[in-house]
Design a protein around this motif. Structure first.
Motif, short mmCIF file in Angstrom:
data_model
loop_
_atom_site.label_atom_id
_atom_site.label_comp_id
_atom_site.label_asym_id
_atom_site.label_seq_id
_atom_site.Cartn_x
_atom_site.Cartn_y
_atom_site.Cartn_z
N UNK A 122 21.60 123.92 30.67
CA UNK A 122 23.04 124.11 31.05
C UNK A 122 23.61 125.10 30.22
N UNK A 123 23.16 125.43 28.77
CA UNK A 123 23.78 126.52 28.18
C UNK A 123 23.57 127.66 28.55
N UNK B 180 25.72 130.65 30.31
CA UNK B 180 25.84 131.97 29.59
C UNK B 180 26.24 131.87 28.04
N UNK B 181 26.05 130.67 27.60
CA UNK B 181 26.39 130.47 26.17
C UNK B 181 25.31 131.21 25.30
N UNK C 89 29.89 123.91 17.46
CA UNK C 89 29.87 122.76 17.76
C UNK C 89 30.89 122.46 19.19
N UNK C 90 32.17 123.14 18.77
CA UNK C 90 33.10 122.84 19.80
C UNK C 90 32.60 123.41 21.20
N UNK C 91 31.93 124.51 21.20
CA UNK C 91 31.72 125.26 22.50
C UNK C 91 30.35 124.46 23.17
N UNK C 92 29.47 123.58 22.09
CA UNK C 92 28.45 122.85 22.95
C UNK C 92 29.01 121.63 23.37
N UNK D 153 30.88 122.74 26.85
CA UNK D 153 29.81 123.26 27.97
C UNK D 153 29.31 121.89 28.33
N UNK D 154 28.76 121.07 27.76
CA UNK D 154 28.23 119.84 28.00
C UNK D 154 29.12 119.07 28.93
N UNK D 155 30.36 118.82 28.41
CA UNK D 155 31.33 118.34 29.01
C UNK D 155 31.69 118.74 30.58
N UNK D 156 31.90 120.24 30.77
CA UNK D 156 32.08 120.57 32.16
C UNK D 156 31.04 120.47 32.90
N UNK D 157 29.59 120.38 32.49
CA UNK D 157 28.49 119.98 33.07
C UNK D 157 28.49 118.48 33.70
N UNK D 158 28.88 117.55 32.96
CA UNK D 158 29.09 116.19 33.10
C UNK D 158 30.55 115.85 33.91
N UNK D 159 31.19 116.62 34.06
CA UNK D 159 32.87 116.47 34.43
C UNK D 159 33.54 115.42 33.95
N UNK D 160 33.22 115.63 32.78
CA UNK D 160 34.04 114.72 31.69
C UNK D 160 34.92 115.49 30.50
N UNK D 161 35.74 114.90 29.91
CA UNK D 161 36.35 115.55 28.66
C UNK D 161 35.70 115.72 27.56
N UNK D 162 35.71 116.86 26.54
CA UNK D 162 35.18 116.88 25.61
C UNK D 162 35.99 117.37 24.46
#
Length: 609
Positions: free
Chosen positions: A11-12, A16-17, A49-52, A55-64
């Motif tokens: 995912x990262x 492009x992270x 930590x915030x970018x991590x 990025x994962x939240x965007x992949x899962x379709x939730x808020x992070x």
């Protein structure tokens, strides 16, 4: 678990992270140490930590959200115990009404969400957070290991920049993807303003206490608790509000006033700010002036048909004084603006002097009082008379000087509108006399008086029947009518469990005719004037309010709360059959109630804010 870590790496990469070399190095350390891939990448400084999380939240379709102090309410965090939080990998962050915002390591775990709903009785809004952050904050918040310094927010230069316009994000209140960009105190202030605006509040109160800061907002005239940040955040919250209100943050000993212009949900809103020192710290009150909530058409305010016709007659006269009376918060300004809306045209020069100007209206020249430079109501009013006005609106007659100038303006060919603080419409006559205005001048200048209150209306979503208490029936003069079912609201989410939603105006009209002018000129007392008015069908505020009860628009207790009647003897005198006979003559068929004769003849009005 290994599969999920590989997915995180992929995912990262896709986002492009990180690049392939960074991923390979992190996976190699993972194989040696067994630590989690995300923690390794953060430790190596490859990602924050915030970018991590994002990025994962965007992949899962939730808020992070990356957890930090100021985003977690300690009282809300304790809704679950520490062991349950560790098992479920969750941390309650804060609560908005019945919606609980929860930081979760696995926000898509439906059994966990169901369990949280059982434990808290709240609607759960999951937010993705790193598991190590959940564990760290559970340890601090649920074992009392939180220091005062953790909550004190340092206001850096970028946080307290003086701005011309302060934007409140127009995403839903619980969307933390926008909130995480600012400091906790900015987030908290923005959240308080945005929530109050969405709920239609008129004021926000920020009050110091020994153990917490109490933030409340006023809806339909009643204060309701919004949130309770830690007491150690109070100074930072006050400083932030003072900064955006362009006030002196160093001055804590004297009251101050300021103004904030914000954009919320695509519309511009003005907020008046007032600070007041107390023994526990400064209290802040924010008055929300949302023009979209301003209803300035007379027909929408709630006037009874006869009262509306009388008010229009007062306004259509070419000159004279029209007064609107009532306590603070009774809707006087809205009534005056509605009158100006009726009168304004390209053929009239309308000038107002207000303290302050609450809403800007087209075709009207509005002047704001500035006592610090000597621009008082009376001085502004004298200057306005040299501006060739047709209609003058004075925000409030506060002293004898302003009263005399207003009366003289009304006698010299101008229509003057203003407000007074009196209990009822006949009381305005005594108030003007107390201000040393001669009775013959009052008799010559006055067109009429409108006394008003705002009564909460029953929520249509939870309406039900009930029987008022004998004490309430006695207070209303209905004790002999026998048991009778009336309407009230049970309370629901839509009305914040109050049973009320919105407010309606209750209006008492005193229209001056030749006979009343003679009584005023002869300095007759208030009771003689009331008897004269009653013989001509005049109805008191209490009677007008009881019509709302009869028509199922409000409750008996609410009307008794907002209206005034001097004595039980006066109530019964006001309900005498002679008066009832006069009122009944104009009553539409089907609206008469012979058990309450003083109330016959009323029709309900429309909702007014």
């Amino acid at each position: 678990m290994l599969r999920q870590k590989v997915q995180l790496g992929q995912t990262l990469l896709e986002a492009g992270v990180i690049n392939q070399d960074q991923l390979r190095a992190a996976l190699a350390e993972h194989q040696q140490s067994g630590h989690k891939l995300g923690e390794i990448l953060v430790k190596q400084g490859v990602v924050t930590a915030a970018a991590l999380v994002q990025t994962l939240a965007n992949k899962l379709g939730v808020k992070g959200c990356h957890l930090r102090h100021g985003l977690v309410d300690p009282a809300v965090a304790r809704l679950i115990d520490r062991e349950e939080g560790k098992r479920l990998k969750v941390l309650p962050m804060f609560k908005i009404r019945n919606r609980l915002i929860v930081a979760m390591a696995e926000p898509q775990n439906l059994p966990t969400i169901d369990r949280l709903q059982q434990l808290t009785g709240c609607e759960i809004r999951p937010i993705l957070t790193l598991e190590k952050d959940v564990e760290e904050f559970l340890q601090k918040y649920l074992t009392g290991d939180v220091s005062v310094d953790d909550f004190l927010v340092s206001l850096e230069e970028s946080d307290v920049e003086v701005v011309e316009r302060e934007s409140v994000d127009d995403s839903p209140v619980t969307d933390l993807d926008q909130m995480i960009d600012g400091s906790p105190v900015i987030n908290l202030v923005n959240l308080a303003m945005l929530t109050a605006i969405r709920d239609g509040a008129s004021d926000i109160h920020v009050e110091p206490d020994r153990k917490r800061t109490r933030i409340r907002y006023r809806i339909d005239g009643i204060l309701r608790e919004l949130m309770n940040p830690p007491a150690t955040m109070h100074a930072a919250i006050v400083s932030r509000i003072k900064v955006i209100g362009k006030m002196d943050i160093a001055e804590k000993r004297l009251p101050q006033e300021g103004r904030v212009h914000i954009v919320a949900e695509g519309r511009e809103i003005d907020i008046r700010v007032s600070s007041m020192p107390t023994i526990l710290g400064e209290k802040i009150v924010l008055r929300i002036l949302d023009k979209s909530n301003l209803k300035i058409e007379l027909a929408t305010l709630g006037f009874q048909p006869e009262a509306l016709a009388a008010f229009r007659r007062m306004l259509m006269k070419p000159h004279g004084l029209v007064l609107v009376t009532g306590p603070t918060g009774s809707g006087k300004t809205t009534t005056l603006y509605s009158a100006l809306d009726l009168l304004r045209s390209t053929e009239r020069n309308i000038v107002t002097v207000e303290d302050p100007v609450e809403y800007q209206l087209d075709l009207i020249n509005q002047i704001q009082v500035a006592d610090h430079v000597g621009l008082t109501f009376s001085r502004a009013l004298r200057s306005i008379l040299r501006q060739d006005p047709d209609v003058i609106m004075v925000g409030e007659i506060r002293d004898s000087d302003t009263a005399r100038v207003a009366i003289q303006a009304a006698l010299t060919g101008h229509l003057v509108l203003s407000t007074l603080h009196t209990n009822d419409s006949p009381g305005a006559l005594a108030r003007l006399t107390d201000m040393e205005v001669e009775p013959y001048l009052i008799a010559s200048a006055l067109n009429g008086v409108v006394a008003q209150r705002l009564a909460r209306t029953i929520c249509g979503n939870c309406r039900t029947s009930y029987f008022p208490s004998p004490a309430a029936l006695l207070q209303a003069g209905w004790e002999k009518a026998g048991p009778r079912a009336f309407q009230k609201g049970e309370g629901c989410r839509q009305c914040h469990d109050s049973g009320f939603r919105g407010r309606m105006g209750v209006y008492e009209i005193l229209e001056v005719d030749d006979g009343l002018r003679e009584l005023i000129h002869r300095q007759q007392d208030e009771q003689d004037i009331k008897r004269y008015l009653r013989d001509r069908g005049w109805r008191s505020l209490r009677e007008e309010g009881l019509h709302l009860v009869e028509n199922g628009r409000s409750t008996l207790e609410e009307v008794l709360r907002v209206t005034h009647s001097d004595t039980q003897e006066e109530i019964r005198a006001e309900s005498r059959p002679a008066s009832a006979a006069k009122n009944t003559s104009s009553c539409p068929e089907g609206q008469r109630d012979h058990s309450t004769p003083a109330l016959a003849g009323a029709t309900h009005g429309n909702r007014s804010d």
